[in-house]
Design an enzyme around this catalytic site. Structure first.
Site, PDB file in Angstrom:
ATOM      1  CE  LYS A  70      -3.896  -2.248   0.296  1.00 30.94           C
ATOM      2  NZ  LYS A  70      -3.385  -3.364  -0.489  1.00 30.94           N
ATOM      3  CG  ASP A  71      -0.539   4.685  -2.220  1.00 22.90           C
ATOM      4  OD1 ASP A  71      -0.015   5.406  -3.075  1.00 22.90           O
ATOM      5  OD2 ASP A  71      -1.447   3.867  -2.472  1.00 22.90           O
ATOM      6  CE  LYS A  72       7.526   6.686   4.452  1.00 19.27           C
ATOM      7  NZ  LYS A  72       6.969   7.910   5.053  1.00 19.27           N
TER       8      LYS A  72
END
Length: 438
Positions: free
Chosen positions: A85-87
């Site tokens: 997932k996106d940081k």
């Protein structure tokens, strides 16, 4: 409408919508980008795998699994996720940990991390469990009036719905947001030039990097002095430093230098090159006036799996006899037109779509057999196909922007299947440089 230069570098040369851009800024705060995983898993109370819900804020997935492994004193290989997932986001997903007691989870206290035990399973959480993700994304710092914002959002949404979605481009994250070099490294690998590939990754400076990083890369690029390079490379460039250490110990083993990297990283280079070629083919097809949602003779169509998602392993070529039946399936969202992620054993289209594909391969001088990489077989790829259209039905709302007094924010909500990029949808609304979206 002019596309930002950085997007052209990754093969994206157009927008599919004609409405003017909203502008604005993403991720002004972490909660502006909310992602919730959609899976088909139901957990029980038996099995070797402990299944958890993980809510994380501003954490890189790999960094977090490394940290959890250290705290629990287990190998990182025992922790698995269905997708990275996106940081800079607030994300919710499932993770599994092999052979661990649930009580040990209570002792984990990490800032901006919440872990909730869901149950146990005989099966780890894997990529195949992931159907897609729900997104709730806030665009801030918009300079237009309320009336203009509503008008732009409505017009863009109507255009997207009329074409049943947006082109299924690989977004800038696939290539590196600040330093889009992944596909260039992959190209050099496929062409058999591992020295060029390694030096591109280690030493090619990019203008949006910090000054100390740019200077360090430039020094190594000009001198090839890896020993001195290690003294000046920032510590956070751990992958580049690992490759330089290998080259100091094994001069000229540029192919081997890639194998000191994590497997998921070194496989990304060839995938990045395939993604670049795919993006160009997709743009050329649109420029040629070919539909993304209506097959013509020669198109390679894939079919949905049991979850209703495109399955690139089940394909068929449209013929004069079958094209009408295929288009009926496409209208029912049971079939999808595809383009190639080329490799050493890829199925290509024929007819007009095939001419588009072949023209791009010829123009880029793509050596298909180069995807069969003898020096590092782990990087080889036989290729696959990917659906052209990202089917999406965005909803929006407009409200006061509490972080930017006197301005408004737009909130977009939509669901995307796995393997697709939220920025591919957002770019149609915002029409800004991708760095404003990262």
């Amino acid at each position: 409408m002019q596309v930002p230069e950085i997007e052209k570098q990754i093969g994206i040369t157009l927008y599919s919508t004609d409405t003017d851009g909203l502008g604005g800024q993403l991720r002004q705060e972490v909660e502006d980008f909310i992602v919730k995983e959609i899976t088909n898993r139901e957990e029980g109370q038996e099995g070797k795998y402990l299944i958890l819900e993980l809510i994380k804020r501003d954490w890189d997935t790999h960094h977090l699994t490394r940290t959890l492994a250290k705290i629990l004193q287990v190998s990182q290989k025992r922790i698995s996720v269905a997708g990275t997932k996106d940081k800079r986001a607030l994300t919710t997903q499932k993770i599994s940990i092999f052979d661990i007691d649930a009580q040990k989870i209570e002792k984990i206290h990490l800032k901006d991390v919440e872990l909730k035990v869901l149950g146990r399973s005989r099966k780890s959480v894997e990529l195949g469990d992931l159907w897609g993700n729900n997104f709730r994304i806030t665009i801030r710092n918009i300079t237009h009036s309320s009336e203009e914002i509503h008008k732009l959002l409505e017009k863009t949404t109507n255009e997207i719905l009329a074409q049943n979605g947006v082109p299924n481009f690989f977004g800038i994250q696939r290539f590196g947001s600040v330093r889009p070099v992944t596909h260039l490294v992959g190209k050099a690998i496929v062409e058999g030039d591992f020295e060029k590939a390694a030096l591109l990754y280690i030493a090619e400076p990019f203008p949006d990097e910090p000054e100390d990083t740019r200077k360090a890369r430039q020094f190594v690029k000009e001198t090839l002095d890896f020993k001195e390079g290690l003294k000046i490379y920032p510590l956070h460039l751990g992958h580049e430093r690992a490759m330089m250490n290998h080259l100091i110990a094994n001069p000229d083993d540029f192919a081997g230098a890639f194998l000191v990297l994590p497997k998921n990283l070194y496989r990304m280079f060839v995938h990045g090159y395939q993604s670049y070629i795919y993006n160009i083919i997709l743009c050329r097809r649109i420029e040629k006036g070919l539909s993304l949602n209506e097959a013509v003779e020669g198109d390679v169509v894939c079919f949905k799996n049991e979850h209703g998602l495109p399955d690139s392993s089940k394909t068929e070529k449209a013929t004069t006899e079958t094209v009408n039946a295929m288009n009926r399936l496409i209208k029912k969202k049971r079939a999808f037109i595809t383009a190639p992620l080329p490799g050493h054993n890829t199925e290509f289209a024929s007819g007009i779509p095939g001419e588009v594909e072949q023209a791009v391969l010829d123009e880029l001088k793509v050596p298909l057999q180069g995807f069969n990489i003898e020096e590092t077989p782990e990087m080889s790829s036989k290729g696959t196909r990917r659906e052209l259209l990202l089917q999406v039905e965005p909803k929006f709302e407009v409200a006061e922007d509490e972080l930017n007094p006197g301005k408004l924010k737009a909130v977009l909500e939509f669901m995307l299947p796995k393997g697709s990029y939220a920025t591919t949808v957002l770019r149609e609304y915002m029409k800004v440089d991708p760095l404003q979206m990262s």
